[in-house]
Design an enzyme around this catalytic site. Structure first.
Site, PDB file in Angstrom:
ATOM      1  CE  LYS A  18       0.658   1.168   4.606  1.00  0.00           C
ATOM      2  NZ  LYS A  18       1.497   2.278   5.045  1.00  0.00           N
TER       3      LYS A  18
ATOM      4  CG  ASP B 234      -0.741  -0.905   8.352  1.00  0.00           C
ATOM      5  OD1 ASP B 234      -0.519  -1.964   8.940  1.00  0.00           O
ATOM      6  OD2 ASP B 234       0.135  -0.199   7.815  1.00  0.00           O
TER       7      ASP B 234
ATOM      8  N   PRO C 208       9.929  -4.123   0.411  1.00  0.00           N
ATOM      9  CG  PRO C 208      11.324  -2.521  -0.537  1.00  0.00           C
ATOM     10  CD  PRO C 208       9.959  -3.124  -0.682  1.00  0.00           C
TER      11      PRO C 208
HETATM   12  O1  C5P Z   1      -0.170  -1.282  14.898  1.00  0.00           O
HETATM   13  P1  C5P Z   1       1.272  -1.415  14.543  1.00  0.00           P
HETATM   14  O2  C5P Z   1       1.938  -2.515  15.310  1.00  0.00           O
HETATM   15  O3  C5P Z   1       1.532  -1.495  13.087  1.00  0.00           O
HETATM   16  O4  C5P Z   1       1.972  -0.058  15.006  1.00  0.00           O
HETATM   17  C1  C5P Z   1       3.374   0.038  15.238  1.00  0.00           C
HETATM   18  C2  C5P Z   1       3.651   1.235  16.138  1.00  0.00           C
HETATM   19  O5  C5P Z   1       3.357   2.450  15.447  1.00  0.00           O
HETATM   20  C3  C5P Z   1       2.808   1.286  17.381  1.00  0.00           C
HETATM   21  O6  C5P Z   1       3.395   0.558  18.433  1.00  0.00           O
HETATM   22  C4  C5P Z   1       2.775   2.769  17.695  1.00  0.00           C
HETATM   23  O7  C5P Z   1       3.964   3.160  18.333  1.00  0.00           O
HETATM   24  C5  C5P Z   1       2.784   3.406  16.316  1.00  0.00           C
HETATM   25  N1  C5P Z   1       1.425   3.762  15.828  1.00  0.00           N
HETATM   26  C6  C5P Z   1       0.777   4.851  16.401  1.00  0.00           C
HETATM   27  N2  C5P Z   1      -0.483   5.191  15.960  1.00  0.00           N
HETATM   28  C7  C5P Z   1      -1.086   4.508  14.962  1.00  0.00           C
HETATM   29  C8  C5P Z   1      -0.447   3.401  14.365  1.00  0.00           C
HETATM   30  C9  C5P Z   1       0.823   3.048  14.825  1.00  0.00           C
HETATM   31  O8  C5P Z   1       1.314   5.504  17.299  1.00  0.00           O
HETATM   32  N3  C5P Z   1      -2.297   4.880  14.565  1.00  0.00           N
END
Ligand code: C5P
Length: 291
Positions: free
Chosen positions: A20, A148, A106
């Site tokens: 994406k 996501d 990547p």
């Molecule tokens: O949900 P995911 O594990 O992909 O997110 C990785 C990190 O990115 C989270 O631990 C958080 O620190 C940050 N994040 C955030 N707000 C979001 C999505 C991700 O702060 N809406």
């Protein structure tokens, strides 16, 4: 002695995990749960990983063409399998499955490769284990795996709200060519949001609110976006970086930009945007007898 006609045939499920772009990404503030409140437009592109799921006697095994890709519980695919098996409420341990990932997206680039692999694993294992789950349960599992991951159950052009996991379908973008440039470094999503926290309030509005805080640490990002804007309809950083993309009306213009931006250590892809119906076709789990 004749082999039993009823011996189960080994089946391999194959599935594509498309990348994406974030056409825009607004960070609206920090939430009580530690995540950030987002307003982002996701867009599927044809660049993809390919995954194969083969039933084996027992255990979970992941192999990946990229040596940097985790092959244990740190891989979201592993957790997707565990979560799905738990949600299926079947008796006994998880059936053995050997998973092979051909990695082209990547890692740590803001293109959603790990999340897309996880959603692909959910689709594949639903087919392999013949799991019946209501749509909202699947959405919940996906959201637990990562903010996501739910987008990758749908694809196309989608508005993502809250953590990025509340999705509102948008009209498909007119088909566009995309050049994606991935610098030699990756960026952790958590770092990008932390850098946004440190600078919040400042800076002019760009398509992606994480772009300036990330470019403050990696100036190459700003230079790449600037260079891609020449000739592109739109250019920006995807997600939390490090990938930068440009959208082009014409393939030759995209090819010219790709040539111009090629450099040692960088990876440059020419791909195209994918609408929701095409996404459904390209990302469908397919069953094939294994050799
Ligand atoms: O949900 P995911 O594990 O992909 O997110 C990785 C990190 O990115 C989270 O631990 C958080 O620190 C940050 N994040 C955030 N707000 C979001 C999505 C991700 O702060 N809406």
């Amino acid at each position: 002695m004749a082999v039993s006609a009823r011996a189960p045939r080994q089946r391999t499920i194959r599935v594509n995990a498309l990348a994406k772009l974030n056409l825009s990404l607004r960070v609206l503030g920090l939430r009580k749960d530690g995540y950030h409140e987002l307003r982002t437009v996701f867009q599927s592109v044809a660049l993809h990983d390919s995954l194969a799921f083969r039933p084996v006697a027992s255990g979970l095994r992941i192999r990946c063409t990229d040596p940097a890709c985790p092959t244990d519980r740190d891989n979201l695919v592993w957790r997707a399998a565990e979560e799905l098996w738990a949600a299926a409420r079947r008796r006994g341990p998880m059936p053995g499955v050997s998973i092979r990932i051909v990695k082209r997206i990547p890692m740590q680039s803001g293109l959603g490769g790990g999340s897309s692999d996880a959603a692909a694993a959910l689709r594949a294992l639903i087919a392999l284990w013949r799991v019946k789950l209501p749509r909202h349960r699947l959405q919940e599992i996906a959201a637990r795996l990562g903010a996501d991951v739910p987008f990758f159950l749908h694809g196309g052009t989608m508005l993502g709200l809250e953590r990025g996991d509340v999705l509102i379908p948008q009209h498909d973008l007119n088909r566009a060519w995309s050049v994606i440039v991935v610098p030699s470094f990756g960026i952790s999503t958590a770092d990008a949001f932390r850098w946004w926290d440190q600078r919040r309030g400042g800076g002019p509005a760009l398509a992606n609110d994480l772009e300036q805080p990330v470019a403050a640490h990696y100036p190459e990002i700003a230079r790449l976006v600037h260079d891609l804007r020449i000739g592109a309809v739109q250019a920006g950083m995807s997600g939390s970086g490090s990938a930068v993309f440009g959208l082009f009306d014409r393939r030759d213009a995209a090819a010219q930009a790709a040539r111009h931006l090629s450099a040692a250590g960088r990876r440059v892809f020419i791909t195209r945007t994918v609408g929701r119906d095409e996404y459904a076709r390209l990302s469908r789990a397919t069953r094939r007898a294994s050799s």
